[in-house]
Design a protein around this motif. Structure first.
Motif, PDB file in Angstrom:
ATOM      1  N   TRP A 217       0.818  -1.226   0.000  1.00 25.29           N
ATOM      2  CA  TRP A 217       0.000   0.000   0.000  1.00 25.29           C
ATOM      3  C   TRP A 217       0.847   1.270   0.000  1.00 25.29           C
ATOM      4  O   TRP A 217       0.293   2.379  -0.048  1.00 25.29           O
ATOM      5  CB  TRP A 217      -0.894   0.010   1.240  1.00 25.29           C
ATOM      6  N   ARG A 219       2.738   2.702  -2.106  1.00 30.23           N
ATOM      7  CA  ARG A 219       2.653   3.571  -3.281  1.00 30.23           C
ATOM      8  C   ARG A 219       1.457   4.517  -3.178  1.00 30.23           C
ATOM      9  O   ARG A 219       1.543   5.701  -3.450  1.00 30.23           O
ATOM     10  CB  ARG A 219       2.572   2.703  -4.540  1.00 30.23           C
ATOM     11  N   LEU A 220       0.318   3.943  -2.735  1.00 30.82           N
ATOM     12  CA  LEU A 220      -0.910   4.729  -2.633  1.00 30.82           C
ATOM     13  C   LEU A 220      -0.805   5.774  -1.509  1.00 30.82           C
ATOM     14  O   LEU A 220      -1.228   6.917  -1.672  1.00 30.82           O
ATOM     15  CB  LEU A 220      -2.076   3.779  -2.357  1.00 30.82           C
ATOM     16  N   GLN A 223       1.344   8.470  -2.762  1.00 28.46           N
ATOM     17  CA  GLN A 223       0.640   9.226  -3.801  1.00 28.46           C
ATOM     18  C   GLN A 223      -0.258  10.292  -3.158  1.00 28.46           C
ATOM     19  O   GLN A 223      -0.393  11.401  -3.684  1.00 28.46           O
ATOM     20  CB  GLN A 223      -0.196   8.260  -4.641  1.00 28.46           C
ATOM     21  N   GLU A 228       5.723  10.123  -5.823  1.00 28.78           N
ATOM     22  CA  GLU A 228       5.554   8.927  -6.663  1.00 28.78           C
ATOM     23  C   GLU A 228       6.693   7.928  -6.443  1.00 28.78           C
ATOM     24  O   GLU A 228       7.865   8.289  -6.503  1.00 28.78           O
ATOM     25  CB  GLU A 228       5.515   9.316  -8.136  1.00 28.78           C
ATOM     26  N   ASP A 282      -0.997   0.645 -12.855  1.00 26.60           N
ATOM     27  CA  ASP A 282       0.397   0.926 -12.471  1.00 26.60           C
ATOM     28  C   ASP A 282       1.396   0.129 -13.320  1.00 26.60           C
ATOM     29  O   ASP A 282       2.505   0.593 -13.574  1.00 26.60           O
ATOM     30  CB  ASP A 282       0.628   0.602 -10.985  1.00 26.60           C
ATOM     31  N   GLU A 312      -8.337  -1.918  -9.332  1.00 28.06           N
ATOM     32  CA  GLU A 312      -7.361  -0.880  -8.986  1.00 28.06           C
ATOM     33  C   GLU A 312      -7.682   0.429  -9.706  1.00 28.06           C
ATOM     34  O   GLU A 312      -7.520   1.510  -9.154  1.00 28.06           O
ATOM     35  CB  GLU A 312      -5.926  -1.366  -9.272  1.00 28.06           C
ATOM     36  N   TRP A 316      -8.618   1.902  -6.137  1.00 21.90           N
ATOM     37  CA  TRP A 316      -7.372   2.176  -5.408  1.00 21.90           C
ATOM     38  C   TRP A 316      -7.016   3.648  -5.585  1.00 21.90           C
ATOM     39  O   TRP A 316      -6.177   4.005  -6.421  1.00 21.90           O
ATOM     40  CB  TRP A 316      -6.243   1.255  -5.880  1.00 21.90           C
ATOM     41  N   LYS A 317      -7.644   4.479  -4.778  1.00 24.66           N
ATOM     42  CA  LYS A 317      -7.402   5.931  -4.833  1.00 24.66           C
ATOM     43  C   LYS A 317      -6.847   6.364  -3.485  1.00 24.66           C
ATOM     44  O   LYS A 317      -7.239   5.805  -2.452  1.00 24.66           O
ATOM     45  CB  LYS A 317      -8.719   6.687  -5.063  1.00 24.66           C
ATOM     46  N   PRO A 318      -5.964   7.368  -3.465  1.00 21.05           N
ATOM     47  CA  PRO A 318      -5.472   7.869  -2.179  1.00 21.05           C
ATOM     48  C   PRO A 318      -6.640   8.298  -1.289  1.00 21.05           C
ATOM     49  O   PRO A 318      -7.672   8.742  -1.793  1.00 21.05           O
ATOM     50  CB  PRO A 318      -4.618   9.084  -2.568  1.00 21.05           C
ATOM     51  N   TYR A 327      -8.393   1.830   2.368  1.00 15.55           N
ATOM     52  CA  TYR A 327      -7.685   1.120   3.454  1.00 15.55           C
ATOM     53  C   TYR A 327      -8.673   0.544   4.470  1.00 15.55           C
ATOM     54  O   TYR A 327      -8.380  -0.429   5.151  1.00 15.55           O
ATOM     55  CB  TYR A 327      -6.726   2.069   4.181  1.00 15.55           C
TER      56      TYR A 327
END
Ligand SMILES: Cc1cc2nc3c(=O)[nH]c(=O)nc-3n(C[C@H](O)[C@H](O)[C@H](O)COP(=O)(O)OP(=O)(O)OC[C@H]3O[C@@H](n4cnc5c(N)ncnc54)[C@H](O)[C@@H]3O)c2cc1C
Length: 442
Positions: A217, A219-220, A223, A228, A282, A312, A316-318, A327
């Motif tokens: 997780w 990376r997210l 982000q 990055e 990604d 994703e 899968w967004k911040p 999360y």
């Protein structure tokens, strides 16, 4: 479902401030927190699910120097020293035993590569050796497959993934850690260019530093701060057997299948030769950075286009401070094991070692490995955001190296003399012109 992990009870009081907030209750976050509290730093560890429920309990449990990237050798040496005393440090059973690790050489070319690694590793006081066919047969009785030899490190070891991280977390709590589980971090906030607080589903915590140790997780999470990192995920499948007697004490890789004797009398069995890479947005974004590693590893990787791409892309967004985040929706990343890999592992193991003919599978699971293009971790501050640190990207071999990685992270957070040179693990290597390449020794 993943393996059953020793339970850790969270701290009673929810904190509103700390010097350092560590995000992620895997072995890397826990080792960082343990090192910090032992140095008297007020630390909070936040875990969206439960301690070690993702990679850190699903791995093979190998603590190995054998065949490692040369850049990691000082850190793994430091880690092995910490493992040696881990039962004592934690006052608990972590399953660490120094039982040796063997990697068979399937061809002359691979044997040559293993010999070159042995010569390099000698500079770091690592005394690995090349086993002849007959020496290999002595250490792995009943082996039917014919190998050119094997790379062997007697001083390597293993621990129990379902016990080690919980034991370390409990020891950190004994030393003052505030642990909150079922506590997802939604966002990391800044003021005047530096980290000021984290926003969790249960409220805000003010702090001076944040360590992101979020495994797959990370990376997210980064982000969300506008940072990055070129991180992808690889699915790897494992099974454990019911208790079975076999006169093999070391961890052994036979190429297509790898085995480790467990403290419960069963065996952890896995395949290094069949990992699945789900194509995601990604994968397309970071294709160029990962291409050199992919070309070398392509025979052991299976590309798959399916549900994960859509998932994703859409979900899968911040996180945002005031909204339920991904999360919280995925408390524990629990991917389905690859059925064909499971079947093949059993066939390969029975063929190579007939003593496993009667093996009974007790359980199987999979884990998502977080990888970076050069297959060594980032353990570093993030230059663009003061007070933000990252320990991630352990690329399938972070369990063994985690105790020292956590110590190194703690040193960097406090601005202390680092346990080893941290330069190979700096975050800025992806942008400062370094040639990003993985080393392939095994
Ligand atoms: C099948 C398999 C076999 C492996 N074999 C070995 C081996 O034999 N030897 C070895 O050295 N390594 C091995 N590895 C690799 C090793 O398991 C990992 O490198 C290591 O566990 C990584 O630890 P971590 O703490 O970075 O990540 P993780 O264990 O994945 O922990 C990250 C944690 O962060 C939490 N988190 C993420 N986002 C948030 C958020 N927003 N808020 C709160 N919490 C959050 C997650 O819930 C998770 O618990 C293997 C891995 C797999 C999957």
């Amino acid at each position: 479902m993943g393996p059953s992990v020793d339970l850790v009870t969270s701290s009673v009081h929810f904190p509103t401030q700390a010097e350092v907030v560590v995000i992620g209750g895997g072995i890397v976050g826990v080792a960082t927190a343990l090192a910090l509290v032992k140095q008297g730093v007020s630390t909070v560890l936040l875990e969206k699910g439960t301690v070690a429920a993702e990679q850190s309990s699903r791995n093979w449990g190998w603590c190995r120097r054998t065949g490692r990237d040369i850049r990691e050798l000082p850190l793994i040496n430091a880690s092995m020293r910490l493992w040696e005393s881990m039962n004592h440090t934690t006052g608990r059973e972590t399953g660490f035993r120094r039982q040796g690790i063997i990697y068979s050489s399937r061809s002359e070319e691979q044997r040559e590569r293993h010999l070159r690694w042995i010569a390099e590793a000698k500079h770091y006081d690592i005394n690995s050796q090349m086993l002849s066919r007959s020496q290999l047969a002595d250490r792995v009785p009943g082996l039917t497959s014919d190998f050119a030899g094997a790379l062997f490190t007697e001083a390597d070891g293993r621990a129990e993934p379902q016990k080690a991280t919980p034991a370390m977390a409990m020891a950190a709590m004994d030393a003052g850690l505030n642990l909150q589980q079922h506590c997802a971090v939604r966002s990391i906030e800044r003021s005047a260019g530096r980290v000021s607080q984290v926003i969790t589903e249960h409220g805000a915590i003010s702090c001076q530093s944040v360590v992101v140790a979020g495994g797959a997780w990370s990376r997210l999470l980064l982000q969300g701060c506008g940072v990055e990192i070129p991180q992808l995920k690889v699915l790897s499948t494992v099974l454990r057997t019911r208790p079975l007697e076999a006169d093999i004490s070391s961890c052994v890789s036979l190429g297509s299948v790898a085995i480790r004797k467990r403290l419960d009398g069963g065996w952890t069995v896995a395949s290094a030769a069949s990992n699945v890479v789900d194509i995601t947005p990604d994968s397309l974004r970071f294709m160029r950075q990962f291409m050199p590693a992919f070309k070398v590893e392509r025979r052991s990787l299976q590309l798959r286009l399916g549900q994960r791409f859509i998932e994703e892309a859409l979900c899968w967004k911040p996180g945002q401070a005031d909204k339920v985040s991904i999360y919280e929706r995925i408390r524990i990343l629990d991917p389905a094991p690859d059925r064909s890999a499971l079947g093949q592992m059993v066939v390969d193991l029975r063929k190579a070692l007939p003593v496993f003919d009667n093996l009974q599978v007790a359980q199987s699971w999979a884990g998502l490995i977080d990888t970076l293009p050069d297959a060594i971790p980032v353990i570093s501050g993030v230059g663009s955001v003061s007070g933000l640190f990252v320990a991630t990207g352990f690329s399938g071999h972070g369990f063994g190296i985690a105790p020292a990685a956590g110590q190194l992270m703690a040193d960097l957070v406090q601005g202390r003399e680092p346990i080893v040179d941290a330069a190979p693990f700096r975050f800025s290597r992806f942008t400062d012109g370094e040639l990003i390449r993985a080393q392939h020794w095994l």
